[in-house]
Design an enzyme around this catalytic site. Structure first.
Site, PDB file in Angstrom:
ATOM      1  N   ASN A  45      -2.385   0.826   1.785  1.00  0.00           N
ATOM      2  CA  ASN A  45      -3.923   0.732   1.130  1.00  0.00           C
ATOM      3  C   ASN A  45      -5.025   0.674   2.451  1.00  0.00           C
ATOM      4  O   ASN A  45      -4.796   0.370   3.682  1.00  0.00           O
ATOM      5  CB  ASN A  45      -4.129  -0.436   0.452  1.00  0.00           C
ATOM      6  CG  ASN A  45      -3.274  -0.142  -0.938  1.00  0.00           C
ATOM      7  OD1 ASN A  45      -3.515   0.251  -1.881  1.00  0.00           O
ATOM      8  ND2 ASN A  45      -1.919  -0.637  -0.430  1.00  0.00           N
ATOM      9  N   ASP A  65       0.711  -3.466  -4.848  1.00  0.00           N
ATOM     10  CA  ASP A  65       0.794  -2.330  -3.703  1.00  0.00           C
ATOM     11  C   ASP A  65       1.260  -2.593  -2.420  1.00  0.00           C
ATOM     12  O   ASP A  65       2.150  -1.926  -1.630  1.00  0.00           O
ATOM     13  CB  ASP A  65      -0.383  -1.373  -3.802  1.00  0.00           C
ATOM     14  CG  ASP A  65      -0.203  -0.080  -3.488  1.00  0.00           C
ATOM     15  OD1 ASP A  65       0.570   0.286  -2.742  1.00  0.00           O
ATOM     16  OD2 ASP A  65      -1.141   0.696  -3.975  1.00  0.00           O
ATOM     17  N   HIS A 111      -9.143   3.337  -5.736  1.00  0.00           N
ATOM     18  CA  HIS A 111      -7.841   2.670  -4.929  1.00  0.00           C
ATOM     19  C   HIS A 111      -7.421   3.840  -3.837  1.00  0.00           C
ATOM     20  O   HIS A 111      -7.017   4.862  -4.359  1.00  0.00           O
ATOM     21  CB  HIS A 111      -6.931   2.652  -5.970  1.00  0.00           C
ATOM     22  CG  HIS A 111      -5.417   1.963  -5.531  1.00  0.00           C
ATOM     23  ND1 HIS A 111      -5.195   0.625  -5.489  1.00  0.00           N
ATOM     24  CD2 HIS A 111      -4.559   2.733  -4.741  1.00  0.00           C
ATOM     25  CE1 HIS A 111      -3.928   0.420  -4.939  1.00  0.00           C
ATOM     26  NE2 HIS A 111      -3.650   1.756  -4.595  1.00  0.00           N
ATOM     27  N   HIS A 141      -5.571   4.902  -0.183  1.00  0.00           N
ATOM     28  CA  HIS A 141      -4.814   4.692   1.005  1.00  0.00           C
ATOM     29  C   HIS A 141      -5.323   5.301   2.272  1.00  0.00           C
ATOM     30  O   HIS A 141      -6.395   6.115   2.322  1.00  0.00           O
ATOM     31  CB  HIS A 141      -3.490   5.081   0.658  1.00  0.00           C
ATOM     32  CG  HIS A 141      -2.995   4.296  -0.353  1.00  0.00           C
ATOM     33  ND1 HIS A 141      -1.548   3.677  -0.161  1.00  0.00           N
ATOM     34  CD2 HIS A 141      -3.150   4.087  -1.763  1.00  0.00           C
ATOM     35  CE1 HIS A 141      -1.206   2.975  -1.427  1.00  0.00           C
ATOM     36  NE2 HIS A 141      -2.039   3.500  -2.406  1.00  0.00           N
ATOM     37  N   CYS A 155       3.748   3.733  -1.844  1.00  0.00           N
ATOM     38  CA  CYS A 155       4.473   3.997  -3.084  1.00  0.00           C
ATOM     39  C   CYS A 155       5.872   4.208  -2.873  1.00  0.00           C
ATOM     40  O   CYS A 155       6.084   5.364  -2.108  1.00  0.00           O
ATOM     41  CB  CYS A 155       3.796   4.987  -3.916  1.00  0.00           C
ATOM     42  SG  CYS A 155       4.678   5.454  -5.398  1.00  0.00           S
TER      43      CYS A 155
END
Length: 313
Positions: free
Chosen positions: A247, A14, A205, A207, A238
């Site tokens: 992130n 990522d 997960h 951001h 993304c």
């Protein structure tokens, strides 16, 4: 917080997706080994996404092939189809993160098929992972908001979590892909998944688009998540989700969590690794802890030397 929590660093997947500069296989392997040697429990090492669409992932199979079995046991690979699992397994991977989006429009943009089609293919992906002696996670992207449709209802995520075609996934990864969730939403969804879906380890997960990536991560842990994803320097985003940014930073999460294995010296080494990598990539450091670690104070043990006094790796 009563739930033991671990950290997975996702810099090499990522974290690199939106960077303009690729990293060589040698450099990626070196980063994997340094992260693991410092005590990071696990790392995400790449993706089987189409390299024409996500060029920084082009050498993922080569990275897998270069790692030894002990390293691969702590390494995860992003996959979206049974074919991805087969290819990664042949290279030596044993941990697979099978990703689909709660939002159908994002799944079409990100993977090129409907969410239903991704779910329909998951049993075959699970079988391939098992045949390789590996583990597979169910990763639900856009679990909170979609860049095209806005708010994603909790029930949509729960339907995916309870879909019988996902049986065999050992973990569920709940992704705030756009970083638009707030702690109350994270608490609600993680709690709902923990109490209203099959017993699995929950991974959060997050951001940091709106500046509360760490707050959301801690809320997830308090609600029942036992693993958090983070990227060095807050790298990430993304390419198929307009508005997504980096992130939650690995350094920020480590500083907040203070796992037993983390010492000020180890934290300093993580900060130094991030500094060198960000310099190579010409990316800004979005980690607040990483920046604060370079304070000139001598009275705080978590402060480290200024960046210009450190050798870049």
């Amino acid at each position: 917080m009563t739930t033991p929590v671990t950290l997975r660093d996702v810099t090499l997947r990522d974290g690199l997706q939106l960077t303009g500069k690729p990293l060589s296989t040698d450099r990626k392997v070196a980063v994997v080994r340094e992260l693991l040697s410092l005590g990071i429990p696990s790392v995400e090492i790449g993706s089987l996404a189409n390299p024409a669409l996500v060029p920084p992932m082009a050498n993922t199979l080569e990275v897998i092939e270069r790692l030894d079995p002990d390293e691969l046991a702590r390494s995860w690979v992003w996959v979206a189809t049974p074919r991805h699992v087969e290819k990664a397994a042949r290279a030596g991977a044993v941990n697979f993160q099978y990703c689909l989006s709660a939002s159908d429009r994002h799944n079409q943009a990100n993977i090129g098929r409907s969410t239903e089609d991704s779910l329909a293919a998951m049993p075959v992906a699970i079988e391939h992972a098992r045949s390789a002696g590996g583990r597979i996670q169910l990763c639900v992207a856009t679990a909170f908001t979609c860049p095209f449709d806005g708010l994603v209802p909790e029930e949509t995520v729960l339907r995916i979590a309870n879909d019988p075609r996902t049986e065999g996934a050992e973990d569920i990864v709940l992704c705030d892909t756009l970083g638009q969730a707030v702690p109350a939403q994270v608490t609600s969804l993680v709690s709902a998944v923990a109490t209203r879906s099959p017993a699995r380890r929950i991974v959060y997960h997050g951001h940091d688009t709106w500046g509360i990536g760490v707050a959301n991560s801690l809320a997830a842990v308090a609600a029942g998540a036992s693993e958090l994803d983070g990227a060095l320097g807050g790298l990430g985003g993304c390419p198929f989700a307009p508005g997504a940014s980096g992130n939650a930073a690995t350094e920020d999460l480590l500083f907040a969590l203070r796992p037993d294995w983390l010492t000020p010296d180890t934290f300093g080494a993580v900060v130094e690794l991030a500094d060198g990598l960000l310099a190579e990539l010409d990316e800004p450091n979005r980690s607040r802890a990483g920046q604060a670690a370079h304070s000139s104070t001598t009275a705080f043990e978590w402060a480290v030397a200024a960046p210009d006094a450190q050798a870049c790796r």
